[in-house]
Design a protein around this motif. Sequence first.
Motif, PDB file in Angstrom:
ATOM      1  N   UNK A 114      40.527  28.727  63.935  1.00 57.73           N
ATOM      2  CA  UNK A 114      40.573  29.746  64.904  1.00 57.73           C
ATOM      3  C   UNK A 114      39.018  30.686  64.820  1.00 57.73           C
ATOM      4  N   UNK A 115      37.963  29.784  64.549  1.00 56.06           N
ATOM      5  CA  UNK A 115      36.848  30.098  64.294  1.00 56.06           C
ATOM      6  C   UNK A 115      36.305  30.612  65.887  1.00 56.06           C
ATOM      7  N   UNK A 116      36.656  30.036  66.836  1.00 57.54           N
ATOM      8  CA  UNK A 116      36.301  30.428  68.399  1.00 57.54           C
ATOM      9  C   UNK A 116      37.218  31.363  68.684  1.00 57.54           C
ATOM     10  N   UNK A 117      38.067  31.939  68.251  1.00 58.01           N
ATOM     11  CA  UNK A 117      39.175  33.085  68.597  1.00 58.01           C
ATOM     12  C   UNK A 117      38.853  34.247  67.854  1.00 58.01           C
ATOM     13  N   UNK A 118      37.724  34.271  66.984  1.00 55.96           N
ATOM     14  CA  UNK A 118      37.743  35.582  66.223  1.00 55.96           C
ATOM     15  C   UNK A 118      37.282  36.646  67.269  1.00 55.96           C
ATOM     16  N   UNK A 119      36.183  36.509  68.218  1.00 57.01           N
ATOM     17  CA  UNK A 119      35.855  37.741  68.852  1.00 57.01           C
ATOM     18  C   UNK A 119      36.824  38.136  69.979  1.00 57.01           C
TER      19      UNK A 119
END
Length: 399
Positions: A114-119
């Motif tokens: 989920x690294x790319x979903x944090x923002x």
Amino acid sequence: MANPARERAILHVDMDAFFVSVELRERPELRGRQVIVGAPEGRSVVLSASYECRRLGVKSAMPMAAALRMAPQAVVIPPQQRVYSAVSQQIMAVFRSITPTVQQVSVDEAFLDVTGSLRRLGAPPQIAQDIRDALRRELDLPASVGVARNMFVAKIASTRAKPDGLLVVPPARTVEFLHELPVSALWGVGRKTEETLATAGLTTVRDVAQTPVPTLTRLLGTAGAHLHDLAWGIDDRPVSPHREEKSLGAEETFARDVDDPERLHSELLRLAYRVAERLRGIGKNAQTVAIKVRYEDFRTVTRSRTLVQPSSSAVTLARAATDLLDALLRPGDRIRLIGLRAENLTAEKGFQLSIDRADANWEQAQQAMDRIKAKLGGQVGPASLLDGRRRGGGCEGAQ
């Protein structure tokens, strides 16, 4: 410079007592009671057990008879594999609504990067809780989630969060978290490896981490360096959305021990047709055929053979499996389980090297059977197998 692996946010989501939880949606009056999913008759095994049963020692893959001795008040529910498969697809759809980077591990668990979903969605703990809430709200199913900087630690965290929990291991506390665990928590440490490490006085992850790599290599061979990395929380493997099947198999547990070679040959042919159809369904061919034989005393033996050419022909698989079985059987042997597995799968197709087109003709016939079944349904296969008799108790799987 920071290690990119330390900045990742990885979730491992594992459904709790999945088959039981699905059944309880339709039978809520059984919530809080001892429940087992599995065939109630014959020599079946436990497919899933409620936590009320697990506290009594009941485990998945345990013989049903043994489970019922431990939990005599348990309600046994026959499995509905098609229902579980359909629910599994719904679960994975929830995961993919969060991130496209989902690696499905089995019917009821997956890793999510989920690294790319944090923002967009917030901090990892919030995302994990949102997933748990969505599974409850949309599917009425409980799940445990582990959050960490890599797959290895996330998997351990989800296991320790069970049942129906959430455990977050912050990157800065990864080593501290791991070093309090027994050595068996490390991936790849089975009973024999654990015993080997114990003889050297290594019983915790901290012990392994503080042991020089050359010493571990002398004890465990090339696996020593890998275990040392894991003991320090080093696992940089990416979450891979595309999971290649490494093998496909099917097996049958007989209601009564079988000592008739012809019956065993017939069963291998039946299993070969099941496996071959699934191979063709994913566009793969087997380079290796393996059999598993479990005797009446539960002794289990495996044998394998590499094919001259990769194949998805049931006749080819059955022929190799039958040869392996005949080389193994002795007069008087009584068999309780037999299995066939296609291994070393490849998209490559073997070439017909002889003028005998029997194998090619059989494969063309089987492909025609596939098309007929897809269009009309029903049973299509060799007449010797279309006798309508239920052999009972079998299961199949892929790894």
